[in-house]
Enzyme design. Sequence first.
Site, PDB file in Angstrom:
ATOM      1  CB  SER A 149      -0.889   0.010   1.247  1.00 49.98           C
ATOM      2  OG  SER A 149      -1.507   1.275   1.428  1.00 49.98           O
ATOM      3  CE1 TYR A 162      -3.281  -1.974   5.137  1.00 49.43           C
ATOM      4  CE2 TYR A 162      -2.744   0.314   4.618  1.00 49.43           C
ATOM      5  CZ  TYR A 162      -3.130  -0.952   4.204  1.00 49.43           C
ATOM      6  OH  TYR A 162      -3.360  -1.202   2.871  1.00 49.43           O
TER       7      TYR A 162
END
Length: 263
Positions: A149, A162
């Site tokens: 990501s 994350y």
Amino acid sequence: MTKLLEQFDFSGKVVVITGGSRGLGHSMALGFAELGAKVAVASRKLDSCEQTVKEIRALGSDASAHAMHVGKWSDCDRLFEEVYARWGRADVLINNAGLSPLAPSLLETNEELFDKVIGVNLKGPFRLSALFGSRMVAGDGGAIINVSSTASIRPGADTAPYSASKAGLNALTIALAQEYGPKVRVNCIIPGPFHTDISKGWSRTEEFTRRARANFPLQRAGEPDEIVGAAIYFASPAASFTTGTTLVIDGGSSSPFVKTPHE
């Protein structure tokens, strides 16, 4: 078929995709199936996997459904065993399953949530890559694709666990490429904002659309189908001299000169 097009023929190949029943994973599963691959679809919910299997069979290919929790090594081991029992081989592993919950603050991020994010986004891909990668090395070789990501390169305070887990996945990509080369190539796709089931709560809001139009070079979020070409390239012989690398697919949104919609 020309020699160039033959590089993208996956007939007889087996592609394993975690998080393959929805979002980016679902689009990749259908994309590989269209090119002739057999697809092992893995996710938490068996019924969702089975629905994707039906879609793949409607395309004229075949698939198998596997319910598993990527964050549990026992489930990773079981997936590995099921794939080889069903298909007898695995040519491509795509570590796509991910978890991206938000917390009000770092202090309010509890241990259970932190461990769950690290487990799904980093621990699971580590175990699956070790299992499938070592078997690929002992066999005909193959490719591993990690899905990271842009949060890994532009972290925010509200996504710290994350972002850290995905940054770890970027690093793991390089280590895996060194461990399993030259027979197995390992690469990483770094998606930016995409319209998926997980992101629809913010990616289709008026605020996101306004900020994207004002700040992103392509002025929008991506559609899941727009990730498929990169996965096919990394998995194919066309990428025979590509390993240990990352490819950002984000519409230009992670440029250091571009403000994200969350800033």
